[in-house]
Design a protein around this motif. Sequence first.
Motif, PDB file in Angstrom:
ATOM      1  N   SER A  47     -22.497 -42.797 -56.349  1.00  0.00           N
ATOM      2  CA  SER A  47     -22.012 -41.420 -56.496  1.00  0.00           C
ATOM      3  C   SER A  47     -20.655 -41.408 -57.184  1.00  0.00           C
ATOM      4  CB  SER A  47     -21.905 -40.729 -55.128  1.00  0.00           C
ATOM      5  OG  SER A  47     -23.154 -40.691 -54.474  1.00  0.00           O
ATOM      6  N   GLN A  48     -20.157 -40.209 -57.429  1.00  0.00           N
ATOM      7  CA  GLN A  48     -18.826 -40.024 -57.996  1.00  0.00           C
ATOM      8  C   GLN A  48     -17.874 -39.593 -56.885  1.00  0.00           C
ATOM      9  OE1 GLN A  48     -17.947 -40.589 -61.291  1.00  0.00           O
ATOM     10  NE2 GLN A  48     -20.027 -41.404 -61.491  1.00  0.00           N
ATOM     11  N   PHE A  49     -16.674 -40.178 -56.860  1.00  0.00           N
ATOM     12  CA  PHE A  49     -15.691 -39.859 -55.828  1.00  0.00           C
ATOM     13  C   PHE A  49     -14.326 -39.580 -56.448  1.00  0.00           C
ATOM     14  CE2 PHE A  49     -18.904 -42.579 -53.859  1.00  0.00           C
ATOM     15  CZ  PHE A  49     -19.282 -41.790 -52.771  1.00  0.00           C
ATOM     16  N   ASP A  50     -13.494 -38.869 -55.689  1.00  0.00           N
ATOM     17  CA  ASP A  50     -12.147 -38.539 -56.158  1.00  0.00           C
ATOM     18  C   ASP A  50     -11.084 -39.452 -55.563  1.00  0.00           C
ATOM     19  OD1 ASP A  50     -12.814 -36.116 -57.741  1.00  0.00           O
ATOM     20  OD2 ASP A  50     -13.484 -35.364 -55.796  1.00  0.00           O
ATOM     21  N   ILE A  51     -11.356 -40.022 -54.394  1.00  0.00           N
ATOM     22  CA  ILE A  51     -10.376 -40.888 -53.729  1.00  0.00           C
ATOM     23  C   ILE A  51     -11.086 -41.771 -52.713  1.00  0.00           C
ATOM     24  CG2 ILE A  51      -9.848 -39.223 -51.864  1.00  0.00           C
ATOM     25  CD1 ILE A  51      -6.857 -40.119 -52.214  1.00  0.00           C
ATOM     26  N   PRO A  78      -8.009 -43.366 -57.094  1.00  0.00           N
ATOM     27  CA  PRO A  78      -6.924 -43.644 -56.164  1.00  0.00           C
ATOM     28  C   PRO A  78      -7.444 -44.213 -54.846  1.00  0.00           C
ATOM     29  CG  PRO A  78      -7.225 -41.268 -56.441  1.00  0.00           C
ATOM     30  CD  PRO A  78      -8.188 -41.936 -57.346  1.00  0.00           C
ATOM     31  N   ILE A  79      -6.660 -45.118 -54.244  1.00  0.00           N
ATOM     32  CA  ILE A  79      -7.054 -45.786 -53.006  1.00  0.00           C
ATOM     33  C   ILE A  79      -5.932 -45.700 -51.984  1.00  0.00           C
ATOM     34  CG2 ILE A  79      -7.602 -48.023 -51.962  1.00  0.00           C
ATOM     35  CD1 ILE A  79      -9.051 -48.776 -54.520  1.00  0.00           C
ATOM     36  N   ILE A  80      -6.297 -45.337 -50.757  1.00  0.00           N
ATOM     37  CA  ILE A  80      -5.374 -45.357 -49.619  1.00  0.00           C
ATOM     38  C   ILE A  80      -5.919 -46.343 -48.596  1.00  0.00           C
ATOM     39  CG2 ILE A  80      -4.397 -44.056 -47.695  1.00  0.00           C
ATOM     40  CD1 ILE A  80      -4.493 -41.552 -49.376  1.00  0.00           C
ATOM     41  N   SER A  96      -0.981 -54.760 -54.309  1.00  0.00           N
ATOM     42  CA  SER A  96      -1.467 -55.643 -55.368  1.00  0.00           C
ATOM     43  C   SER A  96      -2.948 -55.395 -55.650  1.00  0.00           C
ATOM     44  CB  SER A  96      -1.258 -57.103 -54.953  1.00  0.00           C
ATOM     45  OG  SER A  96      -1.824 -57.983 -55.904  1.00  0.00           O
ATOM     46  N   ALA A  97      -3.694 -54.987 -54.613  1.00  0.00           N
ATOM     47  CA  ALA A  97      -5.130 -54.712 -54.764  1.00  0.00           C
ATOM     48  C   ALA A  97      -5.393 -53.354 -55.400  1.00  0.00           C
ATOM     49  CB  ALA A  97      -5.822 -54.789 -53.407  1.00  0.00           C
ATOM     50  N   GLY A  98      -4.330 -52.583 -55.634  1.00  0.00           N
ATOM     51  CA  GLY A  98      -4.496 -51.307 -56.329  1.00  0.00           C
ATOM     52  C   GLY A  98      -4.260 -50.076 -55.483  1.00  0.00           C
ATOM     53  N   ALA A  99      -3.607 -50.243 -54.320  1.00  0.00           N
ATOM     54  CA  ALA A  99      -3.389 -49.107 -53.430  1.00  0.00           C
ATOM     55  C   ALA A  99      -2.405 -48.100 -54.016  1.00  0.00           C
ATOM     56  CB  ALA A  99      -2.873 -49.581 -52.073  1.00  0.00           C
ATOM     57  N   ASP A 100      -2.695 -46.814 -53.796  1.00  0.00           N
ATOM     58  CA  ASP A 100      -1.735 -45.751 -54.089  1.00  0.00           C
ATOM     59  C   ASP A 100      -0.860 -45.486 -52.875  1.00  0.00           C
ATOM     60  OD1 ASP A 100      -2.576 -44.054 -56.801  1.00  0.00           O
ATOM     61  OD2 ASP A 100      -4.188 -45.222 -55.929  1.00  0.00           O
ATOM     62  N   ASP A 101      -1.371 -45.808 -51.686  1.00  0.00           N
ATOM     63  CA  ASP A 101      -0.585 -45.684 -50.457  1.00  0.00           C
ATOM     64  C   ASP A 101      -1.156 -46.634 -49.409  1.00  0.00           C
ATOM     65  OD1 ASP A 101       1.316 -44.775 -48.600  1.00  0.00           O
ATOM     66  OD2 ASP A 101       1.119 -42.721 -49.308  1.00  0.00           O
ATOM     67  N   TYR A 102      -0.310 -47.022 -48.456  1.00  0.00           N
ATOM     68  CA  TYR A 102      -0.684 -47.969 -47.404  1.00  0.00           C
ATOM     69  C   TYR A 102      -0.149 -47.391 -46.105  1.00  0.00           C
ATOM     70  CZ  TYR A 102      -1.318 -52.612 -45.234  1.00  0.00           C
ATOM     71  OH  TYR A 102      -1.719 -53.664 -44.443  1.00  0.00           O
ATOM     72  N   ILE A 103      -1.054 -46.897 -45.273  1.00  0.00           N
ATOM     73  CA  ILE A 103      -0.658 -46.182 -44.057  1.00  0.00           C
ATOM     74  C   ILE A 103      -1.093 -46.981 -42.843  1.00  0.00           C
ATOM     75  CG2 ILE A 103      -0.892 -44.033 -42.758  1.00  0.00           C
ATOM     76  CD1 ILE A 103      -1.581 -42.640 -45.399  1.00  0.00           C
ATOM     77  N   THR A 104      -0.139 -47.259 -41.952  1.00  0.00           N
ATOM     78  CA  THR A 104      -0.443 -48.060 -40.771  1.00  0.00           C
ATOM     79  C   THR A 104      -0.824 -47.177 -39.587  1.00  0.00           C
ATOM     80  OG1 THR A 104       1.913 -48.142 -40.218  1.00  0.00           O
ATOM     81  CG2 THR A 104       1.032 -49.966 -41.501  1.00  0.00           C
ATOM     82  N   LYS A 117      -3.635 -35.018 -50.734  1.00  0.00           N
ATOM     83  CA  LYS A 117      -3.522 -33.906 -51.686  1.00  0.00           C
ATOM     84  C   LYS A 117      -2.505 -34.217 -52.783  1.00  0.00           C
ATOM     85  CE  LYS A 117      -5.027 -30.226 -48.561  1.00  0.00           C
ATOM     86  NZ  LYS A 117      -4.642 -28.994 -47.821  1.00  0.00           N
ATOM     87  N   ALA A 118      -1.401 -34.871 -52.410  1.00  0.00           N
ATOM     88  CA  ALA A 118      -0.376 -35.216 -53.397  1.00  0.00           C
ATOM     89  C   ALA A 118      -0.916 -36.214 -54.417  1.00  0.00           C
ATOM     90  CB  ALA A 118       0.852 -35.798 -52.699  1.00  0.00           C
ATOM     91  N   ILE A 119      -1.673 -37.216 -53.942  1.00  0.00           N
ATOM     92  CA  ILE A 119      -2.246 -38.218 -54.845  1.00  0.00           C
ATOM     93  C   ILE A 119      -3.275 -37.575 -55.766  1.00  0.00           C
ATOM     94  CG2 ILE A 119      -3.729 -40.261 -54.931  1.00  0.00           C
ATOM     95  CD1 ILE A 119      -2.299 -41.208 -52.359  1.00  0.00           C
ATOM     96  N   LEU A 120      -4.124 -36.699 -55.219  1.00  0.00           N
ATOM     97  CA  LEU A 120      -5.147 -36.036 -56.029  1.00  0.00           C
ATOM     98  C   LEU A 120      -4.517 -35.124 -57.082  1.00  0.00           C
ATOM     99  CD1 LEU A 120      -7.809 -35.185 -53.301  1.00  0.00           C
ATOM    100  CD2 LEU A 120      -8.016 -36.865 -55.137  1.00  0.00           C
ATOM    101  N   ASN A 121      -3.455 -34.405 -56.701  1.00  0.00           N
ATOM    102  CA  ASN A 121      -2.769 -33.534 -57.666  1.00  0.00           C
ATOM    103  C   ASN A 121      -2.140 -34.349 -58.790  1.00  0.00           C
ATOM    104  OD1 ASN A 121      -3.401 -31.132 -56.374  1.00  0.00           O
ATOM    105  ND2 ASN A 121      -1.570 -31.143 -55.112  1.00  0.00           N
ATOM    106  N   ARG A 122      -1.534 -35.481 -58.422  1.00  0.00           N
ATOM    107  CA  ARG A 122      -0.930 -36.350 -59.425  1.00  0.00           C
ATOM    108  C   ARG A 122      -2.004 -36.918 -60.352  1.00  0.00           C
ATOM    109  NH1 ARG A 122       1.412 -40.558 -56.324  1.00  0.00           N
ATOM    110  NH2 ARG A 122      -0.403 -41.854 -56.747  1.00  0.00           N
ATOM    111  N   ASN A 123      -3.141 -37.298 -59.772  1.00  0.00           N
ATOM    112  CA  ASN A 123      -4.233 -37.855 -60.553  1.00  0.00           C
ATOM    113  C   ASN A 123      -4.818 -36.814 -61.499  1.00  0.00           C
ATOM    114  OD1 ASN A 123      -5.484 -40.469 -60.731  1.00  0.00           O
ATOM    115  ND2 ASN A 123      -7.405 -39.491 -60.118  1.00  0.00           N
ATOM    116  N   LYS A 124      -4.910 -35.564 -61.040  1.00  0.00           N
ATOM    117  CA  LYS A 124      -5.436 -34.490 -61.883  1.00  0.00           C
ATOM    118  C   LYS A 124      -4.516 -34.235 -63.072  1.00  0.00           C
ATOM    119  CE  LYS A 124      -7.188 -29.755 -61.818  1.00  0.00           C
ATOM    120  NZ  LYS A 124      -6.542 -29.393 -63.071  1.00  0.00           N
TER     121      LYS A 124
END
Length: 229
Positions: A47-51, A78-80, A96-104, A117-124
């Motif tokens: 399928s197609q995905f946005d994040i 984008p990857i979180i 290094s693996a390509g993350a846009d954010d890393y949340i613990t 939403k911030a990552i998707l807006n930036r990507n758009k």
Amino acid sequence: MEERNRVFMVEDDRNFGTVMKAYLEINQFDVTWVKDGMLAVKRFQESQFDICILDVMLPNVDGFTIAREIKEINADIPIIFLTAKVMKEDVLEGFSAGADDYITKPFDSEILICKIKAILNRNKRHQDDVQTEYKIGGAIFNSEFRIIHFNGEEHKLSPKEADLLMLLCQNENKVLPRDKALKQVWGETGYFTTRSMDVYITKLRKYLRDVEGVEIVNIHGSGYQLRID
């Protein structure tokens, strides 16, 4: 009605995944949830995905490996990472693996939604700036509408034809590696997809055969080259 963003989530914890999926859907996201990391890349290709939202600690294959394989298929997705791994080395490997954010974990769900939403807006905004029109000798190729304009005529391309021609245009007068094209357009590098790409290259050559100074060359053992004088 506004189209909902599509989230690809890989999480093996059923309780956490159930809560996370429900919360994302309440916030107007469509969620595809994969519980087994071994199935993740295959499901992503379907399928197609946005994040993507990936757990790191998964049985059989870790989230970092999945992220790298996903990035080979779609470098722009984008990857979180959502994970309990908090060591500095893990965070660095995630980016290094390509993350846009890393949340613990644990984390505030509202903050996660804001980050998504911030990552998707930036990507758009980035996608809006992407080139959609390419000059191929005396022809003009519009990748958004999948149309080649030449000599007062138009040729409408299929989605895969357009994606392949756009890659060739982006690598004008350079070699486009066969494996790169296969992964980005077909999502895999098997025998049958390789033969399929050869057929599509033949079709593109047909569309461009009357354009002076333009040819698509087979570079033996490497890939293809769009040569433009």
